[in-house]
Motif scaffolding. Structure first.
Motif, PDB file in Angstrom:
ATOM      1  N   PRO A  61       0.831  -1.209   0.000  1.00  0.00           N
ATOM      2  CA  PRO A  61       0.000   0.000   0.000  1.00  0.00           C
ATOM      3  C   PRO A  61       0.868   1.263   0.000  1.00  0.00           C
ATOM      4  N   ARG A  62       0.415   2.262  -0.734  1.00  0.00           N
ATOM      5  CA  ARG A  62       1.171   3.515  -0.803  1.00  0.00           C
ATOM      6  C   ARG A  62       0.563   4.596   0.071  1.00  0.00           C
ATOM      7  N   THR A  63      -0.697   4.421   0.443  1.00  0.00           N
ATOM      8  CA  THR A  63      -1.380   5.396   1.295  1.00  0.00           C
ATOM      9  C   THR A  63      -2.153   4.661   2.379  1.00  0.00           C
ATOM     10  N   LEU A  64      -2.593   5.397   3.357  1.00  0.00           N
ATOM     11  CA  LEU A  64      -3.383   4.804   4.433  1.00  0.00           C
ATOM     12  C   LEU A  64      -4.700   4.254   3.906  1.00  0.00           C
ATOM     13  N   ASP A  65      -5.254   4.871   2.878  1.00  0.00           N
ATOM     14  CA  ASP A  65      -6.520   4.398   2.328  1.00  0.00           C
ATOM     15  C   ASP A  65      -6.365   3.043   1.647  1.00  0.00           C
ATOM     16  N   GLU A  66      -5.164   2.763   1.128  1.00  0.00           N
ATOM     17  CA  GLU A  66      -4.918   1.465   0.502  1.00  0.00           C
ATOM     18  C   GLU A  66      -4.593   0.383   1.529  1.00  0.00           C
ATOM     19  N   PHE A  67      -4.223   0.775   2.733  1.00  0.00           N
ATOM     20  CA  PHE A  67      -3.774  -0.173   3.758  1.00  0.00           C
ATOM     21  C   PHE A  67      -4.964  -1.003   4.250  1.00  0.00           C
ATOM     22  N   ILE A  68      -4.772  -2.311   4.307  1.00  0.00           N
ATOM     23  CA  ILE A  68      -5.844  -3.225   4.727  1.00  0.00           C
ATOM     24  C   ILE A  68      -5.452  -3.880   6.047  1.00  0.00           C
ATOM     25  N   GLY A  69      -6.370  -3.874   7.001  1.00  0.00           N
ATOM     26  CA  GLY A  69      -6.111  -4.495   8.298  1.00  0.00           C
ATOM     27  C   GLY A  69      -5.639  -3.492   9.337  1.00  0.00           C
ATOM     28  N   GLN A  70      -5.372  -3.997  10.540  1.00  0.00           N
ATOM     29  CA  GLN A  70      -4.868  -3.202  11.669  1.00  0.00           C
ATOM     30  C   GLN A  70      -5.800  -2.037  12.019  1.00  0.00           C
ATOM     31  N   SER A  71      -7.112  -2.278  11.898  1.00  0.00           N
ATOM     32  CA  SER A  71      -8.069  -1.203  12.183  1.00  0.00           C
ATOM     33  C   SER A  71      -7.984  -0.737  13.629  1.00  0.00           C
ATOM     34  N   VAL A  93      -8.913 -19.308  -2.739  1.00  0.00           N
ATOM     35  CA  VAL A  93      -8.707 -18.112  -1.910  1.00  0.00           C
ATOM     36  C   VAL A  93      -8.769 -18.490  -0.435  1.00  0.00           C
ATOM     37  N   ASP A  94      -9.774 -19.281  -0.069  1.00  0.00           N
ATOM     38  CA  ASP A  94      -9.924 -19.690   1.335  1.00  0.00           C
ATOM     39  C   ASP A  94      -8.698 -20.450   1.817  1.00  0.00           C
ATOM     40  N   HIS A  95      -8.164 -21.317   0.944  1.00  0.00           N
ATOM     41  CA  HIS A  95      -6.989 -22.105   1.343  1.00  0.00           C
ATOM     42  C   HIS A  95      -5.782 -21.206   1.578  1.00  0.00           C
ATOM     43  N   LEU A 155      -6.903 -10.885   4.384  1.00  0.00           N
ATOM     44  CA  LEU A 155      -6.032 -11.525   3.403  1.00  0.00           C
ATOM     45  C   LEU A 155      -6.756 -11.746   2.079  1.00  0.00           C
ATOM     46  N   ALA A 156      -8.031 -12.142   2.157  1.00  0.00           N
ATOM     47  CA  ALA A 156      -8.807 -12.344   0.929  1.00  0.00           C
ATOM     48  C   ALA A 156      -8.942 -11.032   0.161  1.00  0.00           C
ATOM     49  N   GLU A 157      -9.136  -9.934   0.881  1.00  0.00           N
ATOM     50  CA  GLU A 157      -9.245  -8.628   0.231  1.00  0.00           C
ATOM     51  C   GLU A 157      -7.929  -8.249  -0.443  1.00  0.00           C
ATOM     52  N   ILE A 158      -6.808  -8.564   0.200  1.00  0.00           N
ATOM     53  CA  ILE A 158      -5.490  -8.277  -0.375  1.00  0.00           C
ATOM     54  C   ILE A 158      -5.272  -9.097  -1.641  1.00  0.00           C
ATOM     55  N   LEU A 159      -5.646 -10.381  -1.605  1.00  0.00           N
ATOM     56  CA  LEU A 159      -5.482 -11.223  -2.789  1.00  0.00           C
ATOM     57  C   LEU A 159      -6.340 -10.720  -3.953  1.00  0.00           C
TER      58      LEU A 159
END
Length: 732
Positions: free
Chosen positions: A24-34, A200-202, A173-177
């Motif tokens: 991710p290049r910005t906070l908006d792109e960052f996924i997780g760690q809410s 994806v689940d695996h 992780l699924a969102e990242i994939l």
């Protein structure tokens, strides 16, 4: 940067691994760690405002520590210098400090120094940073996979904010994939790549919370997959498995007779045939087999195939092996024979394989956080609050107390299942009963934290401690007195707390277990998965309504019961009569309804913990009036009834009351730090908090006085909490 440097950088960027390209290049792109980066959180505000102090990011690999540092580098107006502790030394630190001093003198700009894997710096290297962090020449951002409270200089830790990053969940992780599959600039958006949901689940499950591992596996799957005739790449489950799993290395040895004979020996022991076992052992000894090899296999067998059915088996074979070492051949053959005969005639149980079920779970499922009370309080109690809330079993009756030991996502998972052989037959019932009590206490403690604790002050009146749960179960089944072939419905079965006892008491009967959610259904299915299908409870999930629980499924199926049992079946519903009207026709003539219901109206009131000499009489009266209003709230199903209305409701639908008992219990309850704050929340989402009721009688200033006094008196303390329960047996 010259032309060649630019060309090299472009090549490296183009050929970078997918995991690096997709950072991710910005906070908006960052996924997780809410928990640290959602809107309004301190770290997000600090990054957006470019007002950073020294930070240390602590967490497992692949959770975004370095990525956060890069985002900061992209957004800050300060100079940004990056070092890796593995590749850097004191010289590099000094050069970075000199550069920071130059920026401060010439451009009046701050410098952020990012050090990846900061825990790998030794004490001298960390000490070299300290004065420059202290005087503000640099703002330090460290990233570490190790606990900074132990691996980083204490002086640096004390001058930094610690932010703990957690393993990403499967949804993240699924969102990242999917982002990598759709991204046309950095991912595979231009390659017409698709991926099955099972694949994806695996990947998300086996990646174990590590985004880098998931993306690396996706990249390998894509580059090793051939496009179809339409130039499309579709990643199936088999490809995903190959991309993330390590292959086992297989090997074989010569000597079929050796292995076939020891196999026959072990299978004869397992089949409890001492004659065959002695024969095969004699053949091995006569053929020159090393007796120590045989003893090693006997030691394994004692744990693998006998185990807890006879815990003495391991002691016998170990004693025989030690005696053989002391005596030697030929007399040592007596000790071999004794061990062989004992093991072949001992009761058998392979319940020790429970370990491998647990190991399989560890391998396949994402790591779960260790429950906070189980963490080591001696090392970082002050830093992270580890160990708080742990209940010391030796301080309780029978040296046992129900509390959460498994990680939260694994609650209800059963690994060890005692057999019906030998010693295990004796302990099987106790193990099952303890497991059910523990699961019930744990699940309801977890449930009480829903709503951010806004109803937790009322939930505590449920008082689900070990002794209380056990006594409730005893009272219910004393009232029930079931027959071995009864058909029983367990309403609000939840954790299986009552269903398990019913199964034991009606071995030829049938148990129906009604649950309220998919998660409850999963818990029960896991709990009884090892039983014979005909011996398991029949689980029926019914979605509860606000007014009452719709039981029409059973009436439409024309199922009638000898008895219906339940704990806290009515307290969650506004229309209790409508609930009871549905129950009545489901019970056969002379059948019974046996219920245990908590009555919060007679339960603990928080005002009882306020010292009278610390409050004006007028304020005391206001508090009592406000609490009275709580228990007169007809819109609250927990408080819109008492013991008399409960009995009247039961009789009004046609039941005859055969037994009734109102009992008061006092249970030890820990008021965890921060819990009082949630009780006194006045946010819009906390409409049923304690403070929201006080507000009807007290001013905000008076509420604050009560909060501070209650906090001083009970927060962090183990107190006696009063609950009142009603036990009823009603007959049709």
């Amino acid at each position: 940067m010259d032309l060649f440097d630019y060309s090299l950088e472009a090549q490296l960027k183009e050929g970078a691994p997918l995991a690096d390209r997709m950072r991710p290049r910005t906070l908006d792109e960052f996924i997780g760690q809410s928990h640290i980066l959602s809107t309004g959180r301190l770290l997000r505000r600090a990054i957006q405002a470019d007002q950073l102090s020294s930070l240390i990011f602590y967490g497992p690999p692949g959770t975004g520590k370095t990525t956060l540092a890069r985002i900061i580098a992209n957004t800050t107006k300060a100079e940004f210098i990056s070092l890796n502790a593995v590749l850097s030394g004191v010289k590099n630190i000094r050069e970075s400090i000199a550069e920071a001093e130059r920026f401060r003198k010439e451009y009046r700009r701050k410098t952020i120094l990012f050090i990846d894997e900061v825990h790998r710096f030794n004490k001298a290297q960390q000490d070299a940073l300290l004065p420059h962090v202290e005087n503000g020449i640099i703002i330090l951002i460290g990233a570490t996979t190790e606990n900074p409270y132990f691996e980083v200089n204490k002086a640096l830790v004390s001058r930094s904010r610690i932010f703990q990053l957690k393993s990403l969940n499967e949804k993240d992780l699924a969102e990242i994939l999917r982002s990598a599959l759709n991204d046309q600039e950095r991912g595979y958006g231009n390659l017409n790549v698709s991926m099955g949901e099972d694949a994806v689940d695996h990947l998300t499950r086996v990646a174990n919370g590590d985004a880098r591992a998931a993306l690396n596996a996706l990249e390998l799957a894509v580059i090793t997959s051939e496009p179809d005739k339409d130039n499309r790449i579709h990643i199936e489950l088999a490809t995903a498995e190959e991309s993330i799993q390590q292959k086992a290395v297989l090997y074989d040895k010569d000597g079929d007779v050796h292995f076939d004979t020891i196999s026959a020996f072990i299978k004869s022991l397992r089949g409890s045939d001492p004659d065959a076992a002695l024969y095969w052992m004699a053949k091995m000894i006569y053929g020159g087999e090393d007796p120590r090899f045989i003893f090693r296999r006997l030691i394994i067998f004692a744990a693998e195939d006998i185990g807890m059915a006879d815990p003495n088996a391991l002691q016998v074979v170990m004693s025989a092996a030690n005696a053989y070492d002391y005596v030697g051949m030929p007399e040592g053959r007596f000790h071999m024979a004794e061990a062989c005969i004992y093991l072949s005639t001992a009761p058998k149980s392979n319940s020790g394989f429970a370990f491998f079920d647990a190991l399989d779970t560890v391998k396949k499922e994402q790591d779960s956080d260790i429950p906070n009370p189980l963490k080591d309080a001696s090392r970082d109690k002050e830093g992270f609050g580890h160990g708080k809330g742990y209940l010391y079993p030796h301080a309780y009756k029978d040296h046992w107390v129900a509390q959460q030991y498994l990680p939260t996502p694994l609650q209800g998972r059963v690994f060890y299942q005692p057999s019906d052989q030998g010693y295990e037959q004796k302990i099987a019932g106790e193990v099952a009963r303890n497991r059910e009590v523990q699961l019930a206490a744990t699940m309801e403690t977890l449930d009480s934290h829903v709503d951010n604790g806004t109803e937790y002050w009322q939930g505590r009146t449920m008082g689900n401690t070990t002794e209380l749960l056990i006594r409730i179960r005893e009272h219910l089944f004393n009232y029930l007195s079931p027959q071995r072939d009864n058909i029983i419905l367990n309403l609000n079965a939840g954790s299986g707390f009552l269903a398990g006892e019913a199964l034991r008491q009606i071995p030829e009967g049938t148990i129906y277990a009604q649950v309220n959610s998919e998660s409850e259904k999963n818990v029960l299915e896991n709990q009884y998965a090892t039983l014979d299908p005909l011996s398991r409870p029949i689980i029926q999930q019914l979605v509860p309504q606000k007014e009452f629980l719709d039981l029409s499924f059973f009436s439409e199926a024309q199922i009638q019961f000898d008895a219906i049992i339940g704990r806290n079946c009515c307290s969650g519903y506004l229309d209790k009569i409508a609930m009871l009207e549905q129950i009545y026709p489901l019970i056969i003539k002379n059948g019974c309804l046996v219920m245990a219901e908590n009555l919060p109206v007679f339960g603990q009131r928080l005002s009882e913990y306020l010292p009278e000499n610390r409050l004006p009489a007028s304020l005391q009266d206001k508090i009592l009036n406000a609490e009275d209003q709580i228990y007169l709230d007809q819109a609250n199903p927990k408080t819109n009834w008492n013991d008399q209305t409960f009995l009247e409701n039961i009789k009004s639908v046609g039941f005859r009351i055969e037994k009734q008992l109102k009992m008061e219990f006092k249970n030890e309850t820990l008021i965890a730090p921060g819990r009082i704050e949630s009780w006194f929340s006045l946010e819009e989402s906390a409409k049923q908090s304690y403070a929201s009721y006080l507000k009807k009688e007290l001013t905000i200033e008076e509420i604050e006085v009560v909060r501070e006094l209650l906090k001083k008196e009970v927060e962090g303390q183990v107190i006696q909490w009063k609950t009142t329960w009603m036990f009823v047996k009603a007959v049709v």
